[in-house]
Write an enzyme that holds these catalytic residues in place. Structure first.
Site, PDB file in Angstrom:
ATOM      1  N   HIS A 308       0.756  -1.165  -0.127  1.00 21.43           N
ATOM      2  CA  HIS A 308      -0.008   0.138   0.042  1.00 21.43           C
ATOM      3  C   HIS A 308       1.033   1.079   0.143  1.00 21.43           C
ATOM      4  O   HIS A 308       2.068   0.848   0.234  1.00 21.43           O
ATOM      5  CB  HIS A 308      -1.110   0.061   1.383  1.00 21.43           C
ATOM      6  CG  HIS A 308      -0.231   0.052   2.595  1.00 21.43           C
ATOM      7  ND1 HIS A 308       0.600  -0.913   3.081  1.00 21.43           N
ATOM      8  CD2 HIS A 308      -0.013   1.192   3.357  1.00 21.43           C
ATOM      9  CE1 HIS A 308       1.143  -0.477   4.264  1.00 21.43           C
ATOM     10  NE2 HIS A 308       0.889   0.902   4.271  1.00 21.43           N
ATOM     11  N   ASP A 310       0.618   5.298   1.681  1.00 21.19           N
ATOM     12  CA  ASP A 310       0.024   5.925   2.804  1.00 21.19           C
ATOM     13  C   ASP A 310      -0.586   6.993   2.524  1.00 21.19           C
ATOM     14  O   ASP A 310      -0.135   7.828   1.732  1.00 21.19           O
ATOM     15  CB  ASP A 310       1.391   6.366   4.058  1.00 21.19           C
ATOM     16  CG  ASP A 310       1.759   5.196   4.654  1.00 21.19           C
ATOM     17  OD1 ASP A 310       1.230   4.022   4.551  1.00 21.19           O
ATOM     18  OD2 ASP A 310       2.989   5.174   5.312  1.00 21.19           O
ATOM     19  N   HIS A 365       4.869   0.185  -0.169  1.00 22.89           N
ATOM     20  CA  HIS A 365       5.419  -0.571   0.791  1.00 22.89           C
ATOM     21  C   HIS A 365       4.659  -1.624   1.471  1.00 22.89           C
ATOM     22  O   HIS A 365       3.707  -1.678   1.376  1.00 22.89           O
ATOM     23  CB  HIS A 365       6.073   0.373   1.756  1.00 22.89           C
ATOM     24  CG  HIS A 365       5.229   1.066   2.627  1.00 22.89           C
ATOM     25  ND1 HIS A 365       4.482   2.134   1.958  1.00 22.89           N
ATOM     26  CD2 HIS A 365       4.695   0.915   3.822  1.00 22.89           C
ATOM     27  CE1 HIS A 365       3.820   2.969   2.795  1.00 22.89           C
ATOM     28  NE2 HIS A 365       3.697   1.973   3.839  1.00 22.89           N
ATOM     29  N   ARG A 375       7.880  -9.036  15.742  1.00 20.91           N
ATOM     30  CA  ARG A 375       8.085  -7.668  15.344  1.00 20.91           C
ATOM     31  C   ARG A 375       7.076  -6.371  15.344  1.00 20.91           C
ATOM     32  O   ARG A 375       5.979  -6.726  15.436  1.00 20.91           O
ATOM     33  CB  ARG A 375       8.356  -7.510  13.514  1.00 20.91           C
ATOM     34  CG  ARG A 375       8.579  -6.320  13.168  1.00 20.91           C
ATOM     35  CD  ARG A 375       8.997  -6.514  11.587  1.00 20.91           C
ATOM     36  NE  ARG A 375       9.467  -5.132  11.011  1.00 20.91           N
ATOM     37  CZ  ARG A 375       8.634  -4.241  10.536  1.00 20.91           C
ATOM     38  NH1 ARG A 375       7.599  -4.561  10.149  1.00 20.91           N
ATOM     39  NH2 ARG A 375       9.046  -3.087  10.102  1.00 20.91           N
TER      40      ARG A 375
HETATM   41  O1  LIG Z   1       5.225  -2.277   9.914  1.00 18.44           O
HETATM   42  C1  LIG Z   1       5.795  -1.556   8.762  1.00 18.44           C
HETATM   43  O2  LIG Z   1       7.028  -1.908   8.566  1.00 18.44           O
HETATM   44  C2  LIG Z   1       4.947  -0.818   7.935  1.00 18.44           C
HETATM   45  C3  LIG Z   1       3.674  -0.166   8.631  1.00 18.44           C
HETATM   46  C4  LIG Z   1       2.859   0.591   7.687  1.00 18.44           C
HETATM   47  O3  LIG Z   1       3.219   0.671   6.474  1.00 18.44           O
HETATM   48  C5  LIG Z   1       1.888   1.380   8.156  1.00 18.44           C
HETATM   49  O4  LIG Z   1       1.712   1.160   9.325  1.00 18.44           O
HETATM   50  O5  LIG Z   1       1.227   1.909   7.296  1.00 18.44           O
HETATM   51 FE   LIG Z   2       2.166   2.248   5.515  1.00 15.53          FE
END
Ligand SMILES: O=C(O)CCC(=O)C(=O)O
Ligand SMILES: [Fe+2]
Length: 449
Positions: A308, A310, A365, A375
């Site tokens: 996605h 942001d 990403h 994680r």
């Molecule tokens: O956990 C991650 O590395 C990405 C998190 C992410 O892309 C988000 O919360 O929009």
């Molecule tokens: Fe994100």
């Protein structure tokens, strides 16, 4: 105005009319309140019919009605809050909450047997054989140039010497870790409501996929007090304090990064109306997204968070000591962005993509999961004041660089995202880029499973 409208060529398929109410207390010639009428003509994805609109611009100085063609950014108007934008467009999620800690194998609901188009087109690449995301020291004298290059070529960067105390980041990590390790029944007491934005739940983008993601999240917009009181009836205040302190510091950093990114494009505060007449900016909005990716018995079959972009100006991401974030680099594939000690990841979001007229592309990403390690990531999602109209900055627009996107508020964009997901940028696009490139997300199919 309506006389001139008749001159609009018949081939124009659509006409957008945005009537916005603007208070201009300082303006000596105009009454304290004037209307700003923004007219935007467009014809599918081809070039704009600018000639008609130039007639209007001559009037701007004379009339209390101002006609803005492609206002860089304008106005304040009483409007709905960010949370309301979500409420007005509920996303229907599969409300299936798993207790990941008890699972020995991946249930069908979470098995991504068939990857979506974007995963198939772009294989993961080992980070040691390719380039890696630029690391930028914010105290470097060449910081503007370095940030500009990173935004243009990657849409993502690591920052160091950012001024956020490591102890504060560790404290937020510790709150997140305590939150996600609560029993599932306890976490569900702070569950996000179907039309809400804050609280515990699966990723909001889950509704676009038939398979669920190997993650859980907790979103904070405004104060976490009510939810934290549910989670920790005894000692919620100390957790609230940590979040509040973090918000204060991150807001400062996000603002600084926004101006560095815009500064690297030659944009100053006076080029943006919402920066205020003396360059002081109105408060931007933000959400804090805590993400937890439990260790997974078969990581190749699971997806932590699907690809996605942001819906922000920019996102600042803290990761614990475990890799998982990957960004898509055109011509290379999925590149891992490992955590670096003391560093923070900064992503270009869709609204900066629009402001920069596509010069700084928002980065696609995703997060992958890991067999042995749990994680955590903490994303600070930063945007403009929610009712400010965002459109390509006038300085970046010209005869050879037509504006590619129509003006849109953050609220409106969130609604577009909730409807169109990775096609949201295209849904506000008014013109194909002259270089013929399309948004990276246009290739994305959201079907899976
Ligand atoms: O956990 C991650 O590395 C990405 C998190 C992410 O892309 C988000 O919360 O929009
Ligand atoms: Fe994100």
């Amino acid at each position: 105005c309506f006389l001139h409208w008749r001159k609009v060529p018949l081939c124009c398929r659509s006409l957008f009319l945005e009537l916005t109410y603007q208070t201009q207390k300082e303006h000596s010639l105009l009454p304290s309140s004037t209307f700003t009428l923004s007219l935007l003509f467009y014809r599918g994805k081809s070039t704009l019919s600018l000639h008609i609109l130039s007639v209007f611009s001559a009037w701007r100085t004379k009339l209390p009605v101002s006609l803005n063609l492609f206002p860089p950014v304008t106005f304040t108007m009483p409007s709905r809050s960010l949370a309301d934008a979500f409420r007005s467009h509920p996303v229907h999620l599969h409300q299936k909450h798993l207790d990941f800690s008890t699972l020995q194998e991946i249930p069908d609901s979470h098995k991504w047997t068939q990857l979506d188009d974007i995963e198939q087109q772009h294989p993961s690449v080992e980070s040691f054989i390719t380039e890696s995301v630029p690391v930028i020291d914010l105290l470097d004298p060449n910081v503007l140039q370095n940030i500009g290059n990173a935004c243009k070529t990657w849409g993502v960067l690591h920052v160091t010497n950012h001024g956020i105390p490591i102890s504060l980041l560790e404290n937020v990590e510790s709150v997140s870790s305590k939150l996600f390790s609560l029993p599932i029944q306890q976490k569900l007491k702070a569950a996000r409501s179907p039309d809400g934005v804050s609280g515990y739940g699966v990723a909001r983008i889950s509704s676009f996929f038939s398979k669920l993601m190997w993650s859980e999240g907790f979103t904070i917009v405004g104060s976490p007090l009510e939810h934290f009181r549910q989670l920790w009836p005894q000692d919620y205040t100390k957790f609230c304090d940590v979040i509040e302190e973090h918000e204060k510091e991150m807001q400062k950093l996000a603002r600084r990064l926004t101006w560095l990114m815009l500064g690297s494009l030659g944009i100053t505060k006076k080029d943006l109306n919402w920066a205020g007449p003396k360059g002081e900016s109105k408060e931007g909005g933000a959400a804090l997204q805590l993400n937890s990716y439990p260790a997974c018995p078969d990581p190749d079959l699971a997806m932590g968070l699907a690809a996605h972009t942001d819906s922000t100006l920019l996102t600042i991401l803290y990761q614990n000591n475990t890799s998982g974030l990957q960004v898509l680099k055109e011509g290379i594939g999925w590149v891992t962005v490992p955590p670096i000690p003391g560093g923070l990841v900064v992503n270009v979001g869709d609204l900066l993509h629009i402001l920069s007229n596509g010069l700084y592309p928002s980065v696609l990403h995703r997060a992958v999961v890991n067999r042995n390690k749990h994680r955590l990531s903490i994303a600070y999602l930063y945007g403009p004041p929610s009712t400010v109209l965002i459109s390509p900055i006038q300085k970046l627009v010209g005869p050879n660089h037509p504006p590619l996107y129509r003006p849109v508020t953050w609220n409106e964009y969130l609604v577009a995202k909730a409807k169109h997901f990775n096609k949201a940028l295209s849904s506000v696009r008014i013109c194909a880029p002259l270089n013929g490139l399309v948004d990276v997300n246009d290739h994305n199919s959201v079907k899976v499973g």
